[in-house]
Design a protein around this motif. Sequence first.
Motif, PDB file in Angstrom:
ATOM      1  N   ASN A   2      11.460  26.377  14.691  1.00  0.00           N
ATOM      2  CA  ASN A   2      10.966  25.894  13.409  1.00  0.00           C
ATOM      3  C   ASN A   2      11.220  26.884  12.290  1.00  0.00           C
ATOM      4  OD1 ASN A   2      10.210  23.405  14.199  1.00  0.00           O
ATOM      5  ND2 ASN A   2       8.029  23.831  14.377  1.00  0.00           N
ATOM      6  N   ASP A  80       0.240  22.639   2.989  1.00  0.00           N
ATOM      7  CA  ASP A  80      -0.626  21.850   3.880  1.00  0.00           C
ATOM      8  C   ASP A  80       0.191  20.996   4.849  1.00  0.00           C
ATOM      9  OD1 ASP A  80      -2.638  22.934   2.448  1.00  0.00           O
ATOM     10  OD2 ASP A  80      -3.582  21.065   1.843  1.00  0.00           O
ATOM     11  N   LEU A  81       1.246  20.351   4.301  1.00  0.00           N
ATOM     12  CA  LEU A  81       2.036  19.453   5.152  1.00  0.00           C
ATOM     13  C   LEU A  81       2.879  20.207   6.175  1.00  0.00           C
ATOM     14  CD1 LEU A  81       3.189  16.641   2.700  1.00  0.00           C
ATOM     15  CD2 LEU A  81       1.336  16.620   4.355  1.00  0.00           C
ATOM     16  N   LEU A  83       1.748  23.186   7.512  1.00  0.00           N
ATOM     17  CA  LEU A  83       0.837  23.844   8.454  1.00  0.00           C
ATOM     18  C   LEU A  83       0.113  22.884   9.384  1.00  0.00           C
ATOM     19  CD1 LEU A  83      -0.570  26.609   6.100  1.00  0.00           C
ATOM     20  CD2 LEU A  83       1.031  26.873   7.987  1.00  0.00           C
ATOM     21  N   ILE A  84       0.239  21.582   9.140  1.00  0.00           N
ATOM     22  CA  ILE A  84      -0.345  20.652  10.117  1.00  0.00           C
ATOM     23  C   ILE A  84       0.726  20.219  11.125  1.00  0.00           C
ATOM     24  CG2 ILE A  84      -2.296  19.813   8.765  1.00  0.00           C
ATOM     25  CD1 ILE A  84       0.594  17.579   8.911  1.00  0.00           C
ATOM     26  N   ARG A  85       1.828  20.935  11.108  1.00  0.00           N
ATOM     27  CA  ARG A  85       2.860  20.745  12.136  1.00  0.00           C
ATOM     28  C   ARG A  85       2.950  22.054  12.932  1.00  0.00           C
ATOM     29  NH1 ARG A  85       4.152  17.225   8.004  1.00  0.00           N
ATOM     30  NH2 ARG A  85       4.752  15.234   8.887  1.00  0.00           N
ATOM     31  N   PRO A  86       3.705  22.046  14.016  1.00  0.00           N
ATOM     32  CA  PRO A  86       3.770  23.291  14.804  1.00  0.00           C
ATOM     33  C   PRO A  86       4.534  24.392  14.054  1.00  0.00           C
ATOM     34  CG  PRO A  86       4.445  21.390  16.115  1.00  0.00           C
ATOM     35  CD  PRO A  86       4.393  20.940  14.697  1.00  0.00           C
ATOM     36  N   VAL A  87       3.930  24.873  12.993  1.00  0.00           N
ATOM     37  CA  VAL A  87       4.554  25.903  12.147  1.00  0.00           C
ATOM     38  C   VAL A  87       3.544  27.024  11.952  1.00  0.00           C
ATOM     39  CG1 VAL A  87       5.328  26.383   9.782  1.00  0.00           C
ATOM     40  CG2 VAL A  87       6.025  24.264  10.900  1.00  0.00           C
ATOM     41  N   GLN A 220      -7.891  31.046   3.006  1.00  0.00           N
ATOM     42  CA  GLN A 220      -8.162  29.616   3.046  1.00  0.00           C
ATOM     43  C   GLN A 220      -7.234  28.909   2.067  1.00  0.00           C
ATOM     44  OE1 GLN A 220     -11.187  28.350   4.881  1.00  0.00           O
ATOM     45  NE2 GLN A 220      -9.603  26.820   4.791  1.00  0.00           N
TER      46      GLN A 220
ATOM     47  N   LYS B  52     -10.241  18.865   6.977  1.00  0.00           N
ATOM     48  CA  LYS B  52      -9.429  20.085   7.067  1.00  0.00           C
ATOM     49  C   LYS B  52      -9.770  20.907   8.315  1.00  0.00           C
ATOM     50  CE  LYS B  52      -7.813  20.868   2.401  1.00  0.00           C
ATOM     51  NZ  LYS B  52      -7.691  21.819   1.296  1.00  0.00           N
ATOM     52  N   VAL B  55      -7.917  19.083  11.207  1.00  0.00           N
ATOM     53  CA  VAL B  55      -6.462  19.272  11.286  1.00  0.00           C
ATOM     54  C   VAL B  55      -6.070  20.746  11.372  1.00  0.00           C
ATOM     55  CG1 VAL B  55      -6.017  17.117  10.053  1.00  0.00           C
ATOM     56  CG2 VAL B  55      -6.060  19.256   8.771  1.00  0.00           C
ATOM     57  N   LEU B  57      -6.634  23.213   9.119  1.00  0.00           N
ATOM     58  CA  LEU B  57      -6.377  23.955   7.879  1.00  0.00           C
ATOM     59  C   LEU B  57      -7.543  24.872   7.528  1.00  0.00           C
ATOM     60  CD1 LEU B  57      -4.590  21.276   5.643  1.00  0.00           C
ATOM     61  CD2 LEU B  57      -3.581  23.281   6.722  1.00  0.00           C
ATOM     62  N   ILE B  58      -8.729  24.543   8.023  1.00  0.00           N
ATOM     63  CA  ILE B  58      -9.862  25.475   7.923  1.00  0.00           C
ATOM     64  C   ILE B  58     -10.173  25.921   9.345  1.00  0.00           C
ATOM     65  CG2 ILE B  58     -12.326  25.684   7.412  1.00  0.00           C
ATOM     66  CD1 ILE B  58     -11.950  23.708   5.129  1.00  0.00           C
ATOM     67  N   GLN B  59     -10.031  27.211   9.564  1.00  0.00           N
ATOM     68  CA  GLN B  59     -10.206  27.721  10.930  1.00  0.00           C
ATOM     69  C   GLN B  59     -11.498  28.510  11.117  1.00  0.00           C
ATOM     70  OE1 GLN B  59      -6.479  29.755  11.771  1.00  0.00           O
ATOM     71  NE2 GLN B  59      -5.395  28.024  10.918  1.00  0.00           N
ATOM     72  N   ARG B  76      -4.173  24.925  18.387  1.00  0.00           N
ATOM     73  CA  ARG B  76      -3.737  24.334  17.115  1.00  0.00           C
ATOM     74  C   ARG B  76      -2.325  23.739  17.218  1.00  0.00           C
ATOM     75  NH1 ARG B  76      -1.838  25.904  12.007  1.00  0.00           N
ATOM     76  NH2 ARG B  76      -1.149  27.920  12.775  1.00  0.00           N
ATOM     77  N   LEU B  77      -1.398  24.509  17.760  1.00  0.00           N
ATOM     78  CA  LEU B  77      -0.007  24.049  17.779  1.00  0.00           C
ATOM     79  C   LEU B  77       0.159  22.815  18.659  1.00  0.00           C
ATOM     80  CD1 LEU B  77       2.002  27.407  17.825  1.00  0.00           C
ATOM     81  CD2 LEU B  77       1.470  25.946  15.894  1.00  0.00           C
ATOM     82  N   HIS B  80      -1.292  19.834  16.819  1.00  0.00           N
ATOM     83  CA  HIS B  80      -0.450  19.391  15.702  1.00  0.00           C
ATOM     84  C   HIS B  80       0.699  18.484  16.146  1.00  0.00           C
ATOM     85  CE1 HIS B  80      -1.880  22.703  12.760  1.00  0.00           C
ATOM     86  NE2 HIS B  80      -2.717  21.714  12.878  1.00  0.00           N
ATOM     87  N   ARG B  81       1.077  18.578  17.410  1.00  0.00           N
ATOM     88  CA  ARG B  81       2.146  17.708  17.905  1.00  0.00           C
ATOM     89  C   ARG B  81       1.694  16.258  17.995  1.00  0.00           C
ATOM     90  NH1 ARG B  81       3.328  22.488  20.756  1.00  0.00           N
ATOM     91  NH2 ARG B  81       5.329  23.305  20.054  1.00  0.00           N
ATOM     92  N   TYR B  85      -1.240  13.685   9.391  1.00  0.00           N
ATOM     93  CA  TYR B  85      -2.262  13.994   8.376  1.00  0.00           C
ATOM     94  C   TYR B  85      -1.768  13.627   6.992  1.00  0.00           C
ATOM     95  CZ  TYR B  85      -5.058  17.101   5.326  1.00  0.00           C
ATOM     96  OH  TYR B  85      -5.832  17.630   4.314  1.00  0.00           O
ATOM     97  N   PRO B  87      -2.990  14.352   3.346  1.00  0.00           N
ATOM     98  CA  PRO B  87      -3.989  15.079   2.558  1.00  0.00           C
ATOM     99  C   PRO B  87      -4.373  14.313   1.293  1.00  0.00           C
ATOM    100  CG  PRO B  87      -1.971  16.361   2.870  1.00  0.00           C
ATOM    101  CD  PRO B  87      -1.679  14.962   3.251  1.00  0.00           C
ATOM    102  N   SER B 109       8.310  18.382  13.124  1.00  0.00           N
ATOM    103  CA  SER B 109       7.410  17.704  14.064  1.00  0.00           C
ATOM    104  C   SER B 109       8.062  17.484  15.420  1.00  0.00           C
ATOM    105  CB  SER B 109       6.974  16.352  13.496  1.00  0.00           C
ATOM    106  OG  SER B 109       6.255  16.547  12.313  1.00  0.00           O
ATOM    107  N   CYS B 153       3.360  11.146   7.584  1.00  0.00           N
ATOM    108  CA  CYS B 153       2.456  11.383   8.720  1.00  0.00           C
ATOM    109  C   CYS B 153       2.668  10.368   9.844  1.00  0.00           C
ATOM    110  CB  CYS B 153       0.999  11.478   8.271  1.00  0.00           C
ATOM    111  SG  CYS B 153       0.267   9.988   7.677  1.00  0.00           S
TER     112      CYS B 153
END
Lengths: 221, 316
Positions: A2, A80-81, A83-87, A220, B52, B55, B57-59, B76-77, B80-81, B85, B87, B109, B153
């Motif tokens: 990636n 955001d788009l 980081l919601i993937r395996p990145v 954040q 968030k 998904v 984005l807030i950990q 997480r990874l 995500h597969r 999402y 937003p 993806s 998405c």
Amino acid sequence: MNFNILLLDEMSGFYKSKAMVALWIGLPVMTVILHALQPNAEGVPFLFIAGLLVSSMGGIIACVTLSTSICSDMNNHVYDLFLIRPVRKSSLLLAKFLAVLTCVLIAAALAFLAGYLLDYWTIGVSSDVVLQDTLNALSLGIAGISIACALGVLIGITFRSLSLAAIGGIYAGGQLSAIITLIPTLLPEWINPELFALLICIVVAPVILAVSIIIFERRQL
Amino acid sequence: MFTLSQPAVVFNSVSKAFGSTQALENVSFEIPQGSVFGYIGPNGAGKTTTIKILVGLIQDFDGEVLVDGQNVSNERLNIHRMLGYLPQEVGFQEWRTVRQMLITFGRLSGLSHSEMDTRVNEVLETVGLPDVENRKIAHLSGGMKQKLHLAQCLLHQPELLVLDEPMSGLDPASRHQVRLIIRNLCQKGVTVLFSSHILSDVQDIATQVGILNNGQLLVVGTPDQIQSHFQLGNDIEIVVAEDSPICKNFAELPTIESAEELSFNRILLHLKPEVDIDRVIPNILEKLISEGCKLRSFNLVRPSLEEVYLKYVGGF
């Protein structure tokens, strides 16, 4: 895997947004224009002007490009788009860093090449002294641009305001450029400027990048 | 695919504070697989914070969130597969065209080169944007961008779809289209969590609803459960023939709070909240017949989700 996609994507972005064209054509053209505008430039090699330009502007261009680009992307929630993937977050920053560094270094190389060709055309083959000075300027320029890129990343993730990021980029890139051009005069004679440049490239830029990544990981979005 | 034996999503005592502001407080709920979970609440209630966290984005939060049994903090990874999402607010770099953007996100993806073209064409067709694939995103209208958000998405055919305000900025026809997409996905076994301010949309497609206010989850259940659980009082709409007398003295019945004449042949009875519907209805029918009313329609009107929502978050 990636990371490669991200790097290609960033390069593609610089190409499509015309930033790459502005850099690659802009720096060599500026070399010629500056040479033409300088009243005392008669007899001064184009290569010298190219070196001056790269060392004085390369850092600023790199730093401002990165700081404003990252700041803008963060403000617009562009990441955001991704980081919601395996990145990984670090991959995002490293890809942007490498893309800008590569583009600015190619622009610098093109400026030097243009200077060399114009010198060849106007005054013939450059002397060894000029070539050695050029090599020094080039190596210090590369070091300066690398560190400026790393600083650009740090500034980009630190400031939320785009104008602050731009101002920070100008200050950091500009001051850094000034310091880098002074380095050869500050070094003892036994230190080779090219080796010194290589050393600070290898040590300083990765340290700044590592700090940036740690901050970015904790931040954040 | 998700493991069948466990819920698709589990929130277990999740809390999150931003400085002194408590955004979420001890939020717990489960979303069964293949269900559509409508998440509603006023602005600033904590919906986007919840999403968030889900998904990744807030950990930094307290509690536990599981997706298909996997903890979002550690996996997480992997998660995500299987996650798509949309937003609430997101930007795209201006240089991208619609197709370039979808290809980049498709690659990230995990889509292969061979399936990329097919999937990109399919999702553009699904969201109704097949004609703009080569247009720059910066030149799209707000509604088109929202559809593009949805397209990105759906690309990798996720098993869990998390949509933050998916209907915002859409015209009624596009909203209808998005509702159809969500329903179709649900039929294929995809689990959907979506937040919305448009309660009619939630009522229309959600199989489960959660109402959040001030960071606290007030209620979770099916729309029917929530509506029947809440003792707002039920209404009965009566329609009689145009030449029929209309009974006006319903107030005599102790179970009726008030009667509202909607038109010359329509009347709305507001029942007292605590009454047993099954015992009241025969009494009303008996009264209508005894007074010679020619009945055409007799409907029990349950409180709408909007009324229930207002009761919960508005405190009236």
